[in-house]
Design a protein around this motif. Structure first.
Motif, mmCIF file in Angstrom:
data_model
loop_
_atom_site.group_PDB
_atom_site.id
_atom_site.type_symbol
_atom_site.label_atom_id
_atom_site.label_comp_id
_atom_site.label_asym_id
_atom_site.label_seq_id
_atom_site.Cartn_x
_atom_site.Cartn_y
_atom_site.Cartn_z
ATOM 1 N N ASN A 112 4.938 -12.222 0.019
ATOM 2 C CA ASN A 112 5.958 -11.062 -0.251
ATOM 3 C C ASN A 112 6.283 -10.221 0.888
ATOM 4 O O ASN A 112 5.094 -9.885 1.564
ATOM 5 C CB ASN A 112 5.487 -10.251 -1.692
ATOM 6 N N PRO A 113 7.234 -9.805 1.058
ATOM 7 C CA PRO A 113 7.486 -8.704 2.063
ATOM 8 C C PRO A 113 6.700 -7.211 1.929
ATOM 9 O O PRO A 113 6.113 -7.057 0.827
ATOM 10 C CB PRO A 113 8.953 -8.393 2.048
ATOM 11 N N ALA A 114 6.223 -6.713 3.209
ATOM 12 C CA ALA A 114 5.733 -5.493 3.067
ATOM 13 C C ALA A 114 6.137 -4.705 2.229
ATOM 14 O O ALA A 114 5.393 -3.706 1.500
ATOM 15 C CB ALA A 114 5.648 -5.021 4.579
ATOM 16 N N ALA A 115 7.608 -4.341 1.882
ATOM 17 C CA ALA A 115 8.083 -3.288 1.301
ATOM 18 C C ALA A 115 7.807 -3.426 -0.144
ATOM 19 O O ALA A 115 7.229 -2.478 -1.050
ATOM 20 C CB ALA A 115 9.351 -3.284 1.351
ATOM 21 N N THR A 116 7.833 -4.820 -0.571
ATOM 22 C CA THR A 116 7.621 -5.126 -2.152
ATOM 23 C C THR A 116 6.184 -4.717 -2.541
ATOM 24 O O THR A 116 5.451 -4.109 -3.401
ATOM 25 C CB THR A 116 7.624 -6.506 -2.597
ATOM 26 N N VAL A 117 5.053 -5.167 -1.398
ATOM 27 C CA VAL A 117 3.774 -4.866 -1.535
ATOM 28 C C VAL A 117 3.484 -3.305 -1.773
ATOM 29 O O VAL A 117 2.803 -2.899 -2.348
ATOM 30 C CB VAL A 117 2.809 -5.529 -0.496
ATOM 31 N N ALA A 118 3.921 -2.788 -0.695
ATOM 32 C CA ALA A 118 3.626 -1.328 -0.502
ATOM 33 C C ALA A 118 4.147 -0.510 -1.747
ATOM 34 O O ALA A 118 3.539 0.275 -2.218
ATOM 35 C CB ALA A 118 4.338 -0.580 0.693
ATOM 36 N N ARG A 119 5.459 -0.905 -2.317
ATOM 37 C CA ARG A 119 5.952 -0.313 -3.680
ATOM 38 C C ARG A 119 5.000 -0.351 -4.578
ATOM 39 O O ARG A 119 4.543 0.459 -5.323
ATOM 40 C CB ARG A 119 7.252 -0.826 -3.693
ATOM 41 N N GLY A 120 4.430 -1.610 -4.707
ATOM 42 C CA GLY A 120 3.753 -1.984 -5.888
ATOM 43 C C GLY A 120 2.519 -0.987 -5.914
ATOM 44 O O GLY A 120 1.811 -0.655 -6.778
ATOM 45 N N TRP A 121 1.895 -0.971 -4.608
ATOM 46 C CA TRP A 121 0.347 -0.295 -4.483
ATOM 47 C C TRP A 121 0.450 1.084 -4.495
ATOM 48 O O TRP A 121 -0.385 1.718 -4.847
ATOM 49 C CB TRP A 121 -0.161 -0.760 -3.088
ATOM 50 N N THR A 122 1.753 1.759 -4.113
ATOM 51 C CA THR A 122 1.630 3.172 -3.942
ATOM 52 C C THR A 122 2.202 4.025 -5.132
ATOM 53 O O THR A 122 2.179 5.174 -5.302
ATOM 54 C CB THR A 122 2.213 3.594 -2.607
ATOM 55 N N ARG A 123 3.257 3.163 -5.935
ATOM 56 C CA ARG A 123 3.773 3.825 -6.863
ATOM 57 C C ARG A 123 2.986 4.334 -7.997
ATOM 58 O O ARG A 123 1.759 3.864 -8.310
ATOM 59 C CB ARG A 123 4.658 2.659 -7.616
ATOM 60 N N ARG A 124 2.994 5.484 -8.849
ATOM 61 C CA ARG A 124 2.409 5.979 -9.702
ATOM 62 C C ARG A 124 0.778 6.194 -9.446
ATOM 63 O O ARG A 124 -0.205 5.580 -9.845
ATOM 64 C CB ARG A 124 2.208 5.196 -11.045
ATOM 65 N N PRO A 125 0.693 6.798 -8.378
ATOM 66 C CA PRO A 125 -0.838 6.981 -7.676
ATOM 67 C C PRO A 125 -1.719 7.779 -8.680
ATOM 68 O O PRO A 125 -2.995 7.248 -8.523
ATOM 69 C CB PRO A 125 -0.550 8.002 -6.423
ATOM 70 N N TRP A 126 -1.399 8.321 -9.887
ATOM 71 C CA TRP A 126 -2.297 8.717 -10.687
ATOM 72 C C TRP A 126 -3.186 7.623 -11.391
ATOM 73 O O TRP A 126 -4.220 7.739 -11.788
ATOM 74 C CB TRP A 126 -1.793 9.793 -11.733
ATOM 75 N N GLU A 127 -2.706 6.434 -11.457
ATOM 76 C CA GLU A 127 -3.141 5.305 -12.072
ATOM 77 C C GLU A 127 -4.414 4.853 -11.141
ATOM 78 O O GLU A 127 -5.228 4.328 -11.681
ATOM 79 C CB GLU A 127 -2.172 4.371 -12.222
ATOM 80 N N LEU A 128 -4.144 5.358 -10.011
ATOM 81 C CA LEU A 128 -5.155 4.900 -9.052
ATOM 82 C C LEU A 128 -6.675 5.670 -9.123
ATOM 83 O O LEU A 128 -7.799 4.918 -9.024
ATOM 84 C CB LEU A 128 -4.756 5.060 -7.524
ATOM 85 N N ALA A 129 -6.437 6.901 -9.611
ATOM 86 C CA ALA A 129 -7.678 7.662 -9.646
ATOM 87 C C ALA A 129 -8.794 6.914 -10.523
ATOM 88 O O ALA A 129 -9.840 6.944 -10.216
ATOM 89 C CB ALA A 129 -7.233 8.949 -10.321
#
Lengths: 450, 88
Positions: A175-192
């Protein structure tokens, strides 16, 4: 008398299901095809403590080297579970029939690999194979390896191979960097709530950097070449739909190629038990991990590819409910909340690593699609035009080999309009001699092989 | 750890206690030991007992997954092909 719960699979989901059922007061029989618990993951934070607690519990029977070969539905009650006990694929294993009050299915998943020219060459393996040989035997599958496919799983595969001394040439994420980055950084509160997982991924990234292993996005292996074994991998840049950008091909010298494009849930047992599937892809479960089949619960990857943290919480809940624990108990409420957070994080990772619809563009008429039967893409296409999935199977033999379409099934289903690729009358191979032998009668009490 | 000695079609291989048959062969540099229906070489693919690419005959018992079976000292392993399966 306490409820008898059978748990199939002793990976993160199954081991936690056993713990949940024990906590609810049930009598548990935990089965796994392997000799040791842990599943494909083998070790996770708290694994050893949980293993010792479950396997040492007076109400738990641990059955290693036990394969479920059939599930027999029993009206409104839990199905009967037909198993074989003994060394893997040995002749003359013992047959047993288990009659539980509730059944928890936690069989997990295996690597999904999309076909590409040359993927049948020795030296081409799944990422899971590379992982299994490093963790199980300290063995790297090659000295010069290339890791390709899609998903966060490529990172621990690279870490394992580096640890075993292999020179990893690169990790290629399709997958292109943009797709990967979008998935990883969207909704950062879920990351907590999932900082453990995020820290783990960051640790892998640091390890790759330390070993100067490039992580390249938007690039895939589209062909493996070699005389009797893999010697070269052809890589190419991909568009977001995974079509190849012409003229971007490069050739890399490798002696091992590890490829994983995602995971296939092992659905033969839920299908045999009569569980309804969600979108034809996963066992459908309610908020308490209950399937649509009477007294059958599902946990882990068969309910959605969500990784070990989600699997552990699903297992705990499934076991607790299957064991007769009250659904509104405070611990059940807390586990449900943790499960939902783990699933949300997993959904995010999945969005970062979708499979591009144009992957069949890699295939040539001579490319093998079904590895068991050597059925080529050309043969599939020539018969598929106006035949049903069943007719295609019979005409081309695709999916009729020993793996029973576990490997090629999802690919064939995408290449053709197909039926249910998960229906397998026999879940595991059983020898005729074993079938003819009467089952061993179980006293129904705790029984451990070791 | 004690060494484990096995043979593949009569050729000796030595591994470590606890290794699988596939592990013993791979560690010795052997990459393939089965023939597909069209006669192409195959070895380990999935490594976890799903794909059945690595099937061997162990002490006369056919269709054993080499990636899952622990090697035992003295195991006589033989390769198998689809032709053999049909002759069964």
């Amino acid at each position: 008398m306490s409820r008898r719960v059978v748990v199939v699979g002793a990976g993160p989901a199954g081991l936690c299901a056993a713990a949940g059922a024990l906590r609810a007061g049930a009598e548990v029989t935990l089965l796994d095809a392997a000799e040791d618990p842990g599943g494909q993951i083998r070790a996770w934070p708290g694994f050893e403590r949980l293993r010792d607690h479950v396997l040492g519990h007076p109400r738990c029977g641990w059955w290693p080297e036990t394969s479920v070969w059939s599930i027999e539905r029993a009206g409104a009650g839990a199905p009967r579970v037909h198993v074989l006990r003994g060394e893997i694929d040995a002749a003359g294993r013992d047959r047993h029939v288990l009659r539980p009050d509730a059944l928890v299915l936690a069989p997990g998943a295996h690597d999904r690999v999309l076909p590409f020219p040359g993927w049948e060459l020795p030296g081409v393996s799944t990422g899971g194979a590379a992982q299994a040989f490093v963790k199980g035997e300290g063995l790297a599958l090659g000295d010069r390896t290339l890791i390709a496919g899609s998903g966060p799983f490529l990172l621990p595969v690279a870490a394992s191979l580096l640890e075993a001394g292999s020179r990893v040439q690169a990790v290629l994420e399709a997958n292109p960097a943009a797709t990967v980055a979008r998935g990883w950084t969207r909704r950062p509160w879920e990351l907590a709530s999932q900082t453990g997982k995020a820290a783990e991924l960051a640790g892998y990234a640091a390890l790759l950097a330390r070993h100067r292993v490039p992580y390249r996005t938007g690039r895939a292996v589209i062909e493996a070449r070699g005389d009797g074994r893999v010697e070269e991998a052809v890589t190419a840049r991909l568009r977001p739909d995974w079509s190849v950008v012409p003229g971007t091909e490069q050739v890399a010298a490798v002696d091992a190629l590890c490829v994983t494009h995602g995971f296939s849930p092992r659905l033969e047992l839920p299908v045999a038990a009569g569980c309804r599937l969600r979108a034809g892809a996963f066992a459908d479960v309610d908020a308490d991990q209950r399937t649509t089949a009477p007294a059958v619960y599902a946990a882990g990857e068969i309910t959605g590819i969500a990784g070990a943290p989600a699997a552990r919480t699903e297992g705990l809940l499934a076991g607790w409910i299957a064991g007769g624990g009250p659904p509104d108990a405070p611990e059940a409420v807390a586990v449900r909340r943790r499960r939902d957070r783990a699933r949300a994080f997993a959904a995010r990772l999945a969005a970062a690593h979708p499979i591009g619809a144009a992957w069949p563009g890699w295939l040539r008429p001579g490319t093998i699609v079904c590895r068991c039967e050597d059925t080529t893409y050309g043969t599939l296409r020539s018969t598929a035009a106006d035949d049903s999935a069943h007719a295609v199977k019979l005409a081309t033999r695709a999916g009729l080999g020993p793996c029973q379409a576990r490997i090629c099934g999802p690919a064939v289903a995408e290449l053709l309009p197909a039926g249910n690729p998960h229906h397998r009358p026999v879940a595991q191979p059983i020898r005729l001699g074993e079938l003819a032998k009467p089952p061993v009668e179980n006293p129904g009490r705790k029984e451990s092989a070791r | 750890m004690s060494p484990v000695r096995i043979t593949l079609d009569g050729e000796p291989f030595t591994g470590r206690d606890g290794q699988t048959i596939a592990g013993v062969l791979l560690a010795s540099g052997r990459r393939s030991w089965r023939e597909s229906p069209s006669g192409a070489p195959r070895g380990v693919f999935c490594g976890i007992g799903v794909c059945f690419d690595c099937l061997v005959t162990v002490n006369g018992v056919r269709d054993v997954r080499a990636c899952r079976r622990r090697a035992r000292d003295g195991d006589a392993v033989t390769t198998q092909s689809r032709a053999g399966e049909e002759a069964r």
